[in-house]
Scaffold this active site. Structure first.
Site, PDB file in Angstrom:
ATOM      1  N   ASP A   1      49.776 -46.391  55.408  1.00 53.18           N
ATOM      2  CA  ASP A   1      50.750 -47.001  56.312  1.00 53.18           C
ATOM      3  C   ASP A   1      52.140 -47.083  55.670  1.00 53.18           C
ATOM      4  O   ASP A   1      53.126 -47.359  56.344  1.00 53.18           O
ATOM      5  CB  ASP A   1      50.315 -48.446  56.625  1.00 53.18           C
ATOM      6  CG  ASP A   1      49.877 -48.626  58.061  1.00 53.18           C
ATOM      7  OD1 ASP A   1      50.236 -47.798  58.905  1.00 53.18           O
ATOM      8  OD2 ASP A   1      49.171 -49.620  58.320  1.00 53.18           O
TER       9      ASP A   1
ATOM     10  N   GLN B   1      44.730 -52.693  60.419  1.00 53.88           N
ATOM     11  CA  GLN B   1      45.485 -52.767  61.674  1.00 53.88           C
ATOM     12  C   GLN B   1      46.141 -54.141  61.823  1.00 53.88           C
ATOM     13  O   GLN B   1      45.514 -55.177  61.622  1.00 53.88           O
ATOM     14  CB  GLN B   1      44.547 -52.486  62.862  1.00 53.88           C
ATOM     15  CG  GLN B   1      45.222 -52.436  64.228  1.00 53.88           C
ATOM     16  CD  GLN B   1      46.146 -51.240  64.411  1.00 53.88           C
ATOM     17  OE1 GLN B   1      46.098 -50.267  63.662  1.00 53.88           O
ATOM     18  NE2 GLN B   1      47.001 -51.305  65.412  1.00 53.88           N
TER      19      GLN B   1
ATOM     20  N   LYS C   1      43.086 -43.553  66.252  1.00 53.94           N
ATOM     21  CA  LYS C   1      43.260 -43.177  64.848  1.00 53.94           C
ATOM     22  C   LYS C   1      41.949 -42.635  64.274  1.00 53.94           C
ATOM     23  O   LYS C   1      41.942 -41.581  63.628  1.00 53.94           O
ATOM     24  CB  LYS C   1      43.752 -44.379  64.031  1.00 53.94           C
ATOM     25  CG  LYS C   1      45.188 -44.794  64.360  1.00 53.94           C
ATOM     26  CD  LYS C   1      45.586 -46.122  63.719  1.00 53.94           C
ATOM     27  CE  LYS C   1      46.978 -46.553  64.185  1.00 53.94           C
ATOM     28  NZ  LYS C   1      47.384 -47.869  63.637  1.00 53.94           N
TER      29      LYS C   1
HETATM   30  N1  GUN Z   1      49.890 -52.105  64.571  1.00 53.69           N
HETATM   31  C1  GUN Z   1      50.763 -51.433  65.366  1.00 53.69           C
HETATM   32  N2  GUN Z   1      51.262 -50.368  64.717  1.00 53.69           N
HETATM   33  C2  GUN Z   1      50.711 -50.364  63.490  1.00 53.69           C
HETATM   34  C3  GUN Z   1      50.834 -49.508  62.363  1.00 53.69           C
HETATM   35  O1  GUN Z   1      51.572 -48.521  62.352  1.00 53.69           O
HETATM   36  N3  GUN Z   1      50.085 -49.842  61.278  1.00 53.69           N
HETATM   37  C4  GUN Z   1      49.269 -50.912  61.256  1.00 53.69           C
HETATM   38  N4  GUN Z   1      48.571 -51.155  60.149  1.00 53.69           N
HETATM   39  N5  GUN Z   1      49.134 -51.738  62.290  1.00 53.69           N
HETATM   40  C5  GUN Z   1      49.844 -51.459  63.396  1.00 53.69           C
END
Ligand code: GUN
Length: 297
Positions: A121, A98, A54
């Site tokens: 998100d 995350q 990311k």
């Molecule tokens: N952990 C796994 N996928 C995601 C996601 O799309 N967003 C976040 N914040 N954590 C994750």
């Protein structure tokens, strides 16, 4: 394989191209770089792999890309304070914490403390509520359903009138927002789940079948309406032989590909789109912060 295999990497690359040019446009017009802050707690290797991709993609898009790595033993208050600092920071347009967080931390108050305008998100109740009420231009849509909808739109167009869509799975993270997005596009939507009676026959009605259950290769060829579009959101690691594993989706890809009209592979389908839509949400948030009309994806 008679179905069209939807290329998630190529579709994601086309989204990233729009993001990059939008970022260049914002910088030349408003002298602002989109800013994305990614917060990770602890040292779970899988989470670090995701977060690194990311952050790297954000840099590649020309963003101000910030990563905060907090120790496993950080307190709820310390994490809260960091989110509050990022909420106040005008150079940051998107905040992503995350998940999962270590067990001693409660994720819900943290997620709900992110300013909805920065919640790239799409997990804040304000953003979930906008999706639920069909206000798709006002909030931020969570990345995986937003990415799955890009595939659907590229095959069926913006208006799904007369089409039956079946979403298997009812999670807040995916199934519910996915069903809401399909409904907003005029599809006739069934949200199926573990308590649904005769799931195969429900699925056989679907012109658009979306699977998000977390069961490897559960959807079989005789569940599929001929010519249907199948979007596979599952990522399941299955044991092959000693020390070897492979990723499979929730759909038995080879056999369903003989019946479907179009199908997403795993890996290389929905996965690459999730990160692309995170970049899209960040550029949207930055445009809105400057009172400019963001690009459409
Ligand atoms: N952990 C796994 N996928 C995601 C996601 O799309 N967003 C976040 N914040 N954590 C994750």
């Amino acid at each position: 394989m008679t179905a069209i295999v939807i290329d998630g990497k190529q579709t994601a690359a086309s989204i990233i191209a729009i993001v990059k040019s939008a970022a260049v446009g914002l910088e030349s017009d408003a002298k602002v770089k989109p800013g994305l802050a990614v917060v990770i707690v602890g040292d779970d290797p899988a989470s670090h792999t995701y977060v690194t991709s990311k952050s790297r993609m954000a840099s590649e898009c020309g963003f101000n890309s910030i990563q905060h790595t907090l120790p496993e033993k950080v307190t709820q208050e310390e994490l809260s304070r960091l989110v509050e600092t990022l909420n106040q920071d005008i150079s940051i347009h998107g905040i992503l914490v995350q998940l999962p967080l270590p067990k001693h931390l409660d994720p819900e108050p943290i997620i709900q403390s992110i300013r909805p305008q920065k919640d790239v998100d799409g997990l804040h109740v304000v953003n979930a509520g906008k999706v639920a009420t069909g206000d798709l231009d006002g909030g931020l849509v969570s990345c995986t359903p937003a990415g799955a909808m890009v595939f659907v739109r590229r095959i069926h167009g913006d208006d799904l009138s007369g089409l039956n869509a079946v979403v298997i799975g009812r999670s807040n993270l995916f199934g519910k927002p996915m069903s809401a997005l399909l409904l907003a596009a005029n599809a006739t939507v069934t949200t199926a789940h573990s308590r649904t009676r005769d799931l195969p026959s429900v699925c056989r009605n679907a012109d658009i079948l979306v699977a998000a259950v977390g069961r490897p290769e559960m959807v079989k060829a005789d569940w599929v309406k001929p010519g249907a579009t199948i979007i596979d959101v599952g990522i399941n690691r299955t044991f092959v032989s000693e020390g070897k594993s492979r990723l499979v989706g929730d759909v038995a890809f080879a056999e369903c590909g003989e019946v479907a009209g179009a199908i997403t592979p795993v890996p290389g389908g929905v996965g690459p789109m999730t990160i692309a839509m995170l970049m899209a949400n960040t550029v949207i948030a930055a445009y809105r912060a400057e009172s400019r009309t963001p690009p459409k994806f």
